[in-house]
Design a protein around this motif. Structure first.
Motif, PDB file in Angstrom:
ATOM      1  N   ASN A 240       0.846  -1.175   0.000  1.00 58.95           N
ATOM      2  CA  ASN A 240       0.000   0.000   0.000  1.00 58.95           C
ATOM      3  C   ASN A 240       0.890   1.236   0.000  1.00 58.95           C
TER       4      ASN A 240
ATOM      5  N   THR B  32      -3.168   8.254  12.162  1.00 60.29           N
ATOM      6  CA  THR B  32      -4.523   8.455  11.636  1.00 60.29           C
ATOM      7  C   THR B  32      -4.544   8.282  10.122  1.00 60.29           C
ATOM      8  N   ASP B  33      -3.563   8.821   9.438  1.00 63.02           N
ATOM      9  CA  ASP B  33      -3.472   8.654   7.986  1.00 63.02           C
ATOM     10  C   ASP B  33      -3.178   7.206   7.623  1.00 63.02           C
TER      11      ASP B  33
ATOM     12  N   ASN C  95      -8.247   5.356  16.355  1.00 64.91           N
ATOM     13  CA  ASN C  95      -8.184   6.800  16.580  1.00 64.91           C
ATOM     14  C   ASN C  95      -8.559   7.163  18.010  1.00 64.91           C
TER      15      ASN C  95
ATOM     16  N   GLU D 159     -15.107  -1.321   9.211  1.00 62.25           N
ATOM     17  CA  GLU D 159     -14.691   0.072   9.106  1.00 62.25           C
ATOM     18  C   GLU D 159     -14.664   0.774  10.463  1.00 62.25           C
TER      19      GLU D 159
ATOM     20  N   GLU E  71     -11.163   1.352  12.454  1.00 58.24           N
ATOM     21  CA  GLU E  71     -10.372   2.576  12.317  1.00 58.24           C
ATOM     22  C   GLU E  71     -10.732   3.573  13.408  1.00 58.24           C
ATOM     23  N   SER E  72     -12.020   3.637  13.753  1.00 63.44           N
ATOM     24  CA  SER E  72     -12.448   4.538  14.817  1.00 63.44           C
ATOM     25  C   SER E  72     -11.864   4.123  16.163  1.00 63.44           C
TER      26      SER E  72
ATOM     27  N   ALA F 150      -4.039   4.561   9.331  1.00 61.42           N
ATOM     28  CA  ALA F 150      -5.239   3.758   9.574  1.00 61.42           C
ATOM     29  C   ALA F 150      -6.205   3.845   8.401  1.00 61.42           C
ATOM     30  N   LYS F 151      -6.253   5.006   7.752  1.00 65.40           N
ATOM     31  CA  LYS F 151      -7.106   5.117   6.567  1.00 65.40           C
ATOM     32  C   LYS F 151      -6.567   4.273   5.424  1.00 65.40           C
ATOM     33  N   ALA F 152      -5.243   4.133   5.355  1.00 62.80           N
ATOM     34  CA  ALA F 152      -4.644   3.342   4.276  1.00 62.80           C
ATOM     35  C   ALA F 152      -4.811   1.852   4.524  1.00 62.80           C
ATOM     36  N   ASP F 153      -4.525   1.391   5.751  1.00 66.83           N
ATOM     37  CA  ASP F 153      -4.645  -0.032   6.078  1.00 66.83           C
ATOM     38  C   ASP F 153      -4.658  -0.171   7.597  1.00 66.83           C
ATOM     39  N   VAL F 154      -5.851  -0.256   8.163  1.00 67.35           N
ATOM     40  CA  VAL F 154      -5.970  -0.308   9.615  1.00 67.35           C
ATOM     41  C   VAL F 154      -5.439  -1.623  10.175  1.00 67.35           C
TER      42      VAL F 154
END
Length: 366
Positions: free
Chosen positions: A148, A204-205, A315, A308, A311-312, A207-211
């Motif tokens: 990724n 945080t960035d 964070n 999904e 990811e929360s 986690a958006k790419a691959d948590v």
């Protein structure tokens, strides 16, 4: 009746001679009266003074006019000096600009070569389907065959983050030994805290790419992964590690630290329960109606939608870590906060060193 007497010719000749002798004096007196005006006795001398004064002023004007061109010449020369100075400054600025541009181009070329080398390594990894290891600290970069780009960028950023953390720890230790003022020490403490906050932003960035990659801890060393909780350290454990390094603490500080540790533990338990509940929900979504007529694709789509929320959770865990560090810095004095950052940095450094020693340990032959 008066009689007219005629003078003799000799008498008339004598009169003419006298008039011819005194006529010039008479004319001079007449010219003097003309200059004198009202025949005042002082007017003649004052008139001469005024004339002399006018002549003197005129000579002054002439002298001033004769000097003035030289001053104007000097004023005319001044812009040329300014222009020469400005041209010299422009040449120096242009020279520095060329040097900066050359350095920037060299840096871009070096970065391009490093990027090309990195892409070759990624391509080689894709072809082999293996994981590659990092070079310096014994950590393993979790680069699978489906790399990724966001994760690759995070790994590079995190490597720079570790280097910067080591530099800041050395700077903070030197400042403590030099007994700098509290104001200077507070600046270093704020910089150290912001450095950790920057890591949370990077995560945080990522986690958006691959948590999954982030929560697995493949970006950290093996020893760090052993103590990991939802992609990082447990705040309550952090307080347990740091508090002995901060003694002596006042009674109020001890009470505040105890309250902070208790609230952090409660938040950790709530997040851990949420993760457990998410795992159970995913299992039910994946195995539900395996033998029935339900659509496989719809079941996977439902599982992905539930996933999904992971990811929360990551964070929220990082937010709890940041809040704990902020509250701790408010409880402690400036020098205590500096000692806490030193202890925290040393702790992570020793975990990375332990991972390297473990990877390099001698192994018995099979």
């Amino acid at each position: 009746m008066k009689s007219c007497s005629m003078s003799s010719p000799s008498t008339q000749l004598a009169t003419l001679r006298r008039m011819s002798i005194y006529e010039p004096f008479h004319q001079i007196n007449t010219w003097g009266n003309t200059f004198q005006g009202d025949a005042s006795p002082n007017t003649g001398s004052s008139t001469v003074v005024e004339v002399d004064a006018k002549l003197d002023n005129k000579s002054e004007y002439v002298s001033h006019d004769s000097i003035e061109p030289s001053r104007s010449d000097q004023e005319a020369n001044k812009p040329s000096v300014k222009v020469q100075r400005r041209l010299a400054q422009n040449r120096e600025a242009a020279r520095k600009s060329r040097l900066r541009k050359k350095a920037y181009v060299q840096q871009l070329e070096s970065s391009r070569l490093k990027l090309a080398q990195f892409e070759q390594e990624l391509e080689r990894t894709r072809q082999q389907g293996l994981y590659i290891g990092a070079a310096s600290d014994g950590s393993h970069l979790g680069l699978s065959r489906n790399v990724n780009p966001g994760i690759a960028a995070f790994e590079m950023e995190y490597g720079h983050w570790v280097e910067e953390q080591n530099r800041q720890i050395c700077e903070l230790r030197n400042a403590m030994q030099a007994h700098v003022t509290d104001i200077e020490l507070r600046i270093l403490v704020e910089s150290g805290l912001n450095h950790y906050y920057n890591l949370f932003r990077m995560k945080t960035d990522a986690a958006k790419a691959d948590v999954f990659y982030l929560i697995s801890g493949m970006w950290r060393t093996s020893a760090e992964r052993f103590f990991q909780w939802i992609g990082g350290f447990r705040p309550s454990e952090l307080l347990n590690i740091l508090q002995p390094q901060l003694e002596p603490l006042t009674d109020q500080q001890l009470q505040c630290m105890s309250n902070l540790q208790q609230s952090s533990q409660q938040a950790e338990d709530a997040l851990s329960q949420g993760i457990d509940k998410l795992q159970q929900t995913l299992i039910q979504s994946i195995v539900a109606d395996q033998m029935g007529s339900g659509s496989y694709q719809s079941q996977m789509a439902d599982a992905v939608e539930k996933l999904e929320t992971l990811e929360s959770f990551v964070n929220q865990a990082d937010h709890l870590r940041q809040q704990t560090m902020q509250q701790m810095s408010r409880i402690l004095t400036t020098r205590q906060a500096a000692r806490a950052l030193l202890a925290l940095g040393e702790y992570f450094h020793r975990l990375r060193a332990l991972s390297s020693l473990w990877a390099a340990r001698p192994r018995e032959p099979a």
